[in-house]
Scaffold this motif. Structure first.
Motif, short mmCIF file in Angstrom:
data_model
loop_
_atom_site.label_atom_id
_atom_site.label_comp_id
_atom_site.label_asym_id
_atom_site.label_seq_id
_atom_site.Cartn_x
_atom_site.Cartn_y
_atom_site.Cartn_z
N LEU A 105 43.52 31.75 31.17
CA LEU A 105 43.97 30.37 31.39
C LEU A 105 43.11 29.69 32.46
O LEU A 105 42.73 28.52 32.33
N ALA A 106 42.79 30.43 33.52
CA ALA A 106 41.98 29.86 34.60
C ALA A 106 40.56 29.57 34.12
O ALA A 106 39.96 28.55 34.48
N LEU A 107 40.02 30.47 33.30
CA LEU A 107 38.67 30.24 32.77
C LEU A 107 38.67 29.00 31.87
O LEU A 107 37.73 28.20 31.90
N ARG A 124 42.83 39.76 44.37
CA ARG A 124 41.89 38.68 44.72
C ARG A 124 41.58 37.83 43.49
O ARG A 124 41.59 36.60 43.56
N LEU A 125 41.32 38.50 42.36
CA LEU A 125 40.99 37.74 41.14
C LEU A 125 42.18 36.92 40.68
O LEU A 125 42.05 35.77 40.27
N ARG A 126 43.36 37.51 40.75
CA ARG A 126 44.55 36.79 40.32
C ARG A 126 44.79 35.56 41.21
O ARG A 126 45.13 34.48 40.72
N THR A 127 44.59 35.73 42.51
CA THR A 127 44.82 34.61 43.44
C THR A 127 43.85 33.48 43.16
O THR A 127 44.21 32.29 43.21
N ILE A 128 42.62 33.84 42.84
CA ILE A 128 41.63 32.80 42.50
C ILE A 128 42.05 32.09 41.22
O ILE A 128 42.01 30.85 41.13
N ALA A 129 42.52 32.85 40.25
CA ALA A 129 42.94 32.24 38.97
C ALA A 129 44.13 31.30 39.17
O ALA A 129 44.14 30.17 38.68
N ALA A 170 32.71 38.41 39.43
CA ALA A 170 33.84 38.49 38.48
C ALA A 170 34.71 37.24 38.59
O ALA A 170 35.23 36.73 37.58
N ALA A 171 34.82 36.71 39.82
CA ALA A 171 35.69 35.54 40.05
C ALA A 171 35.23 34.33 39.25
O ALA A 171 36.04 33.44 38.94
N LEU A 172 33.93 34.30 38.90
CA LEU A 172 33.43 33.16 38.11
C LEU A 172 34.10 33.13 36.73
O LEU A 172 34.17 32.10 36.09
N HIS A 173 34.59 34.29 36.29
CA HIS A 173 35.34 34.35 35.01
C HIS A 173 36.83 34.19 35.22
O HIS A 173 37.61 34.28 34.27
#
Ligand code: V47
Length: 380
Positions: free
Chosen positions: A45-47, A286-291, A317-320
């Motif tokens: 969803l974030a991507l 971390r990835l979830r928080t960014i999303a 990875a966060a770019l995705h």
């Protein structure tokens, strides 16, 4: 797999529909996204939201960080950088040192000069005004970005002025932007326990709004992965979103994962972790928080994957997972490194471009205000 039926099975049907319809997510959506067992479903969803806003562009900046001093009157418990005046390891650069660092650009001016330190007990506003005026004269192309809202409040208190006057003076001296630090977590009980002397959340947002109304842009941030709850993170993000609706000057949000070396908070958490702390740090968190940040902050254009504190691999990875910016060359960094960040001090422009291309995105060289710069402009 990531279709309507799948999100319905995850209990995220309404969230999914709102994302697709470009409707604002609710705090409850934010909490459901934190609770969702499938990280990839949240990331998809974030991507989607990130791609709708920026396509495959990923931004980076040729910048230089300058930490003028680590002497600070505040005693934030997460901070490994601060020292008392005269303590071992304390430092304060001279005006000349600061200018020399800013000019150390091989003749190709940095697109951003980023100046932060502590709330210094003695350095006065006019000392900084002289430096910014000199820098602007020597490097008119560079965007000067300095201080957080917390230092603006500090100057106002120390020099018995109001914050609007401090901001106006800094603008006149050449500051175009405030940096995003100092927001930490707005939840009053957590804020009181991790940074008791710091201005509260309402104060932070009020001064950020004053800056925006004067035409000074800014970034904003959240320090996460310590004693806060997911609900605290969601409230923090919603408070930033509300302020952005009013004043509109935040360019970029920076999720800052807590670095757990050489600070009192880390010692306390290590003790809790040995007893099973549910908020223990993980790359997936971390990835979830960014999303979730990308999805809730529908009115803040950019989300930064700050490679210094995330680590290069997680930043890629966060770019995705919703991020569209990698920050920049940095050159010299102390706040994260003193607290345990393990990455190198600097990356060059080619390394940043390759990091972005390796992830399938198109690099965009920008200035501090996110204006794209012409292809081929200035190599460092
Ligand atoms: O204000 C301090 C945070 C911030 C720790 O505006 C810590 O573009 C994690 O704000 N663990 C400074 N975080 C960094 C910052 C920043 C960085 C890059 C770009 C921009 C921008 C802003 O770092 C502080 C505080 O919130 N911090 N200690 C720690 N142990």
């Amino acid at each position: 797999m990531f279709n309507h039926a799948y999100y319905a099975r995850l209990g995220l049907q309404a969230t999914y529909e709102r994302v697709l319809a470009e409707e604002r997510l609710t705090p409850e959506d934010g909490e459901a996204l934190f609770a969702c067992p499938d990280l990839h479903a949240v990331g998809a969803l974030a991507l989607y939201a990130r791609t709708r806003m920026h396509g495959d562009k990923t931004y980076f900046v040729r910048n230089r960080h300058i930490n003028y001093s680590n002497v600070c009157v505040n005693q934030c418990r997460f901070c490994a950088f601060r020292r008392d005046t005269g303590a071992t390891g304390s430092f304060t650069l001279s005006k000349e040192d600061i200018i020399t660092r800013a000019l150390d650009d091989g003749g190709h001016p940095f697109a951003e000069i980023h100046v932060v330190g502590g709330c210094h007990p003695d350095l006065r506003l006019d000392w900084f005004e002289d430096i910014f005026r000199a820098l602007k004269k020597l490097r008119p192309q560079a965007v000067l970005k300095a201080f957080t809202v917390v230092e603006i409040h500090h100057f106002a208190q120390r020099e018995r002025r109001n914050t609007l006057e401090v901001l106006q003076r800094l603008k006149n001296a050449g500051i175009a932007m405030l940096t995003g630090g100092g927001a930490e977590i707005f939840a009053p009980d957590v804020r009181k326990s991790i940074c008791p002397e710091k201005i509260n959340g309402e104060g932070y947002l009020r001064i950020a709004g004053e800056a925006h109304n004067l035409g000074i842009a800014g970034n904003c941030s959240m320090l996460f992965g310590h004693v806060e709850t997911h609900q605290d993170r969601v409230s923090h993000l919603c408070a930033l979103r509300e302020q952005q609706d009013k004043s509109g000057g935040f360019e970029c949000f920076i999720p800052l994962p807590f670095q757990s070396k050489n600070n009192i908070l880390a010692e306390e958490l290590a003790d809790k972790a040995s007893r099973g702390n549910p908020m223990a740090d993980s790359g997936l968190d971390r990835l979830r928080t960014i999303a979730v940040s990308r999805l809730l902050l529908d009115n803040i254009p950019h989300i930064k994957a700050y490679w210094v504190m995330l680590g290069i691999k997680t930043a890629q990875a966060a770019l995705h997972f919703g991020a569209d910016d990698l920050d920049g060359t940095i050159m010299e960094e102390r706040i994260g490194h003193m607290a345990g960040a393990e990455e190198v001090q600097a990356l060059d422009r080619r390394e940043l471009e390759n990091m972005i291309r390796d992830c399938g995105f198109t690099p965009v060289n920008r200035d501090a205000l996110f204006n794209p710069l012409p292809i081929g402009s200035d190599i460092v």
